[in-house]
Write a protein that holds these residues in place. Structure first.
Motif, mmCIF file in Angstrom:
data_model
loop_
_atom_site.group_PDB
_atom_site.id
_atom_site.type_symbol
_atom_site.label_atom_id
_atom_site.label_comp_id
_atom_site.label_asym_id
_atom_site.label_seq_id
_atom_site.Cartn_x
_atom_site.Cartn_y
_atom_site.Cartn_z
ATOM 1 N N GLU A 24 80.303 -28.287 -34.359
ATOM 2 C CA GLU A 24 79.030 -27.894 -34.931
ATOM 3 C C GLU A 24 79.069 -27.715 -36.444
ATOM 4 O O GLU A 24 78.051 -27.863 -37.117
ATOM 5 C CB GLU A 24 78.575 -26.590 -34.281
ATOM 6 N N GLY A 25 80.221 -27.439 -37.015
ATOM 7 C CA GLY A 25 80.331 -27.178 -38.449
ATOM 8 C C GLY A 25 79.887 -28.320 -39.342
ATOM 9 O O GLY A 25 79.022 -28.140 -40.206
ATOM 10 N N PRO A 26 80.439 -29.524 -39.169
ATOM 11 C CA PRO A 26 79.979 -30.638 -39.997
ATOM 12 C C PRO A 26 78.510 -30.985 -39.776
ATOM 13 O O PRO A 26 77.825 -31.411 -40.701
ATOM 14 C CB PRO A 26 80.876 -31.807 -39.569
ATOM 15 N N LEU A 27 78.016 -30.787 -38.554
ATOM 16 C CA LEU A 27 76.591 -31.040 -38.305
ATOM 17 C C LEU A 27 75.714 -30.039 -39.059
ATOM 18 O O LEU A 27 74.656 -30.408 -39.587
ATOM 19 C CB LEU A 27 76.300 -30.973 -36.804
ATOM 20 N N GLU A 28 76.144 -28.794 -39.099
ATOM 21 C CA GLU A 28 75.409 -27.796 -39.872
ATOM 22 C C GLU A 28 75.405 -28.138 -41.353
ATOM 23 O O GLU A 28 74.387 -28.004 -42.020
ATOM 24 C CB GLU A 28 76.035 -26.413 -39.681
ATOM 25 N N GLY A 41 72.361 -29.932 -45.960
ATOM 26 C CA GLY A 41 72.600 -30.622 -47.216
ATOM 27 C C GLY A 41 73.778 -30.060 -47.983
ATOM 28 O O GLY A 41 74.028 -30.426 -49.131
ATOM 29 N N TYR A 42 74.514 -29.173 -47.356
ATOM 30 C CA TYR A 42 75.653 -28.530 -47.992
ATOM 31 C C TYR A 42 76.820 -29.491 -48.181
ATOM 32 O O TYR A 42 77.638 -29.300 -49.059
ATOM 33 C CB TYR A 42 76.072 -27.319 -47.160
ATOM 34 N N HIS A 43 76.853 -30.556 -47.386
ATOM 35 C CA HIS A 43 77.958 -31.513 -47.508
ATOM 36 C C HIS A 43 77.953 -32.202 -48.867
ATOM 37 O O HIS A 43 78.995 -32.536 -49.400
ATOM 38 C CB HIS A 43 77.907 -32.532 -46.369
ATOM 39 N N ARG A 44 76.786 -32.390 -49.451
ATOM 40 C CA ARG A 44 76.718 -33.010 -50.786
ATOM 41 C C ARG A 44 77.337 -32.085 -51.840
ATOM 42 O O ARG A 44 78.042 -32.547 -52.738
ATOM 43 C CB ARG A 44 75.289 -33.329 -51.155
ATOM 44 N N ALA A 45 77.072 -30.800 -51.725
ATOM 45 C CA ALA A 45 77.661 -29.847 -52.669
ATOM 46 C C ALA A 45 79.177 -29.790 -52.513
ATOM 47 O O ALA A 45 79.914 -29.727 -53.501
ATOM 48 C CB ALA A 45 77.062 -28.458 -52.464
ATOM 49 N N LEU A 46 79.638 -29.821 -51.262
ATOM 50 C CA LEU A 46 81.084 -29.804 -51.034
ATOM 51 C C LEU A 46 81.746 -31.073 -51.553
ATOM 52 O O LEU A 46 82.830 -31.012 -52.138
ATOM 53 C CB LEU A 46 81.373 -29.643 -49.539
ATOM 54 N N MET A 47 81.097 -32.222 -51.348
ATOM 55 C CA MET A 47 81.664 -33.468 -51.854
ATOM 56 C C MET A 47 81.713 -33.470 -53.374
ATOM 57 O O MET A 47 82.669 -33.975 -53.961
ATOM 58 C CB MET A 47 80.854 -34.661 -51.354
ATOM 59 N N GLY A 48 80.710 -32.897 -54.001
ATOM 60 C CA GLY A 48 80.701 -32.832 -55.451
ATOM 61 C C GLY A 48 81.776 -31.909 -55.991
ATOM 62 O O GLY A 48 82.374 -32.167 -57.035
ATOM 63 N N TYR A 93 87.051 -34.005 -49.154
ATOM 64 C CA TYR A 93 86.077 -33.493 -48.177
ATOM 65 C C TYR A 93 86.325 -34.109 -46.804
ATOM 66 O O TYR A 93 86.393 -33.415 -45.797
ATOM 67 C CB TYR A 93 84.656 -33.789 -48.651
ATOM 68 N N TYR A 94 86.493 -35.433 -46.753
ATOM 69 C CA TYR A 94 86.723 -36.079 -45.474
ATOM 70 C C TYR A 94 88.087 -35.713 -44.890
ATOM 71 O O TYR A 94 88.223 -35.536 -43.674
ATOM 72 C CB TYR A 94 86.591 -37.599 -45.593
ATOM 73 N N CYS A 136 90.304 -30.231 -39.781
ATOM 74 C CA CYS A 136 89.691 -29.092 -39.081
ATOM 75 C C CYS A 136 89.027 -29.489 -37.778
ATOM 76 O O CYS A 136 88.765 -28.622 -36.950
ATOM 77 C CB CYS A 136 88.667 -28.407 -39.970
ATOM 78 N N GLY A 137 88.710 -30.686 -37.574
ATOM 79 C CA GLY A 137 88.014 -30.971 -36.337
ATOM 80 C C GLY A 137 87.833 -32.396 -36.183
ATOM 81 O O GLY A 137 87.331 -33.040 -35.416
#
Length: 110
Positions: free
Chosen positions: A79-83, A88-95, A102-103, A109-110
């Motif tokens: 559920e974490g990556p889907l959340e 839209g938090y994945h864009r901030a993490l990638m940045g 990130y990948y 982790c999963g």
């Protein structure tokens, strides 16, 4: 990794499933000890005192854990990556981390 563990403890469903996965082997050993005491035995043979020996009646505890382990892991980790993507938090993490980091972190982790 700290964020991943914090997400598990922050969600009640994930926390319960994690406790189930951790406590089922303990339950199997407790049932084995109770059966051993009822039958009059005094010591546990080391080869039969483990979870993988599955000494309980009809191997029920081992079946519950091992057959449903893919479902348990999906509930805990999926559920974490889907959340992140939904919010839209994945864009901030990638940045912040970089795309490769990130990948790599999500694969670990999963």
């Amino acid at each position: 990794m700290k964020d991943f563990v914090a997400r598990i403890y922050g969600n009640k469903i994930r926390c319960c499933v994690t406790l189930i996965v951790l406590l089922l082997p303990v339950l199997d050993i407790v049932i084995y000890c109770c059966n051993l005491i009822r039958s009059g035995g005094s010591t546990i043979a080391p080869a039969y005192g483990t979870f993988l020996a599955s000494n309980t009646t009809d191997h029920l505890v081992q079946i519950i854990l091992l057959w449903f382990l893919p479902l348990y892991t999906l509930v805990i980790t999926g559920e974490g990556p889907l959340e992140d993507r939904h919010r839209g938090y994945h864009r901030a993490l990638m940045g912040r981390m970089g795309r490769n980091a990130y990948y790599t972190e999500n694969i670990k982790c999963g």
